[in-house]
Design an enzyme around this catalytic site. Structure first.
Site, PDB file in Angstrom:
ATOM      1  N   ARG A  36      -8.011 -40.212  20.330  1.00  0.00           N
ATOM      2  CA  ARG A  36      -8.727 -40.063  19.224  1.00  0.00           C
ATOM      3  C   ARG A  36      -9.376 -40.954  18.474  1.00  0.00           C
ATOM      4  O   ARG A  36      -8.910 -41.853  18.195  1.00  0.00           O
ATOM      5  CB  ARG A  36      -7.439 -39.168  18.288  1.00  0.00           C
ATOM      6  CG  ARG A  36      -7.987 -38.824  16.931  1.00  0.00           C
ATOM      7  CD  ARG A  36      -6.912 -37.871  16.195  1.00  0.00           C
ATOM      8  NE  ARG A  36      -6.150 -38.977  15.353  1.00  0.00           N
ATOM      9  CZ  ARG A  36      -5.131 -38.637  14.429  1.00  0.00           C
ATOM     10  NH1 ARG A  36      -4.613 -37.355  14.672  1.00  0.00           N
ATOM     11  NH2 ARG A  36      -4.517 -39.622  13.725  1.00  0.00           N
ATOM     12  N   SER A 105      -3.589 -27.520  16.841  1.00  0.00           N
ATOM     13  CA  SER A 105      -2.814 -28.013  15.665  1.00  0.00           C
ATOM     14  C   SER A 105      -2.198 -26.687  15.022  1.00  0.00           C
ATOM     15  O   SER A 105      -3.278 -26.103  14.633  1.00  0.00           O
ATOM     16  CB  SER A 105      -3.686 -28.828  14.751  1.00  0.00           C
ATOM     17  OG  SER A 105      -4.138 -30.010  15.448  1.00  0.00           O
ATOM     18  N   LYS A 134      -4.183 -39.695   8.555  1.00  0.00           N
ATOM     19  CA  LYS A 134      -5.154 -38.609   8.512  1.00  0.00           C
ATOM     20  C   LYS A 134      -5.265 -38.108   7.302  1.00  0.00           C
ATOM     21  O   LYS A 134      -4.569 -37.331   6.619  1.00  0.00           O
ATOM     22  CB  LYS A 134      -4.772 -37.401   9.592  1.00  0.00           C
ATOM     23  CG  LYS A 134      -5.682 -36.510   9.857  1.00  0.00           C
ATOM     24  CD  LYS A 134      -4.892 -35.324  10.844  1.00  0.00           C
ATOM     25  CE  LYS A 134      -6.083 -34.645  11.295  1.00  0.00           C
ATOM     26  NZ  LYS A 134      -5.770 -33.286  11.825  1.00  0.00           N
TER      27      LYS A 134
END
Length: 207
Positions: A36, A105, A134
């Protein structure tokens, strides 16, 4: 295809170089890794992804790419993880076929059920707790929401967001098949040692 479970480590370049992260956690026994990087160019993602792909093959681990189906296909990753604002699961499956694992998600039971019906292979439910890795994450959903989601679907469910050694047991007790970790491992002084602690707690590397 074996059922996904256990410890799932997600790279975070702001905390540690993804290649260094991979070396340490794979050596410790992690067998499920996600690339990521929200800021890298496509070329940079492919370059790093190819290195990670070589490493995960060496250790017999799975590599998942966050958001980018094109990069996942280009580097022959094992899967892609999609957010609610990313490519729809049905379209991703049409493009990728059955070769790729597709994770999604989810914050609510409705999102989880929709993802499963569209063909998702697993869910990342969160944020479990407050998280700093995040910034756009919503309010914490907590273990009880995960429990409700787990009872509503038949695919593996991973808790993600703000998980530490102290609160991970609550996520597992709620029924999670595994936990996704970023800062508690990637940002630790010794990621390999931190990964081993989580592996002992969970009892699985991501198989």
């Amino acid at each position: 295809m074996r059922r996904l479970s256990g410890l799932y480590v997600i790279t975070e370049p702001a905390l540690r170089d993804p290649i260094e992260t991979a070396h340490q956690v794979l050596m410790a026994g992690v067998r499920l890794l996600q690339l990521r990087d929200k800021t890298a160019t496509t070329r940079e993602l492919v370059r790093v992804g190819q290195e990670l792909r070589a490493l995960t093959r060496q250790y017999g681990a799975r590599l998942i790419v966050n958001d980018r189906l094109d990069v996942a296909l280009a580097i022959e990753a094992d899967g892609v993880h999609l957010g609610q604002d990313d490519l729809p699961v049905l379209l991703a499956r049409r493009i990728a076929g059955e070769r790729l694992l597709i994770g999604v998600s989810a914050e609510t039971v409705a999102e989880a059920m929709e993802a499963e019906s569209a063909g998702a292979d697993y869910l990342g439910v969160g944020p479990m707790f407050a998280t700093s890795t995040k910034p756009d994450a919503g309010a914490p959903v907590g273990p009880e929401r995960l429990r409700a989601i787990k009872q509503a679907v038949h695919i593996p469910v991973f808790g993600i967001g703000g998980i530490t050694l102290e609160n991970a047991p609550a996520v597992l007790e709620a029924g999670a098949d595994g936990i996704c970790i970023v800062s508690a491992i990637v940002g630790a002084p010794d990621p390999a040692a931190a990964a081993r602690q989580f592996l002992r707690l969970i009892g699985s590397g991501g198989e």
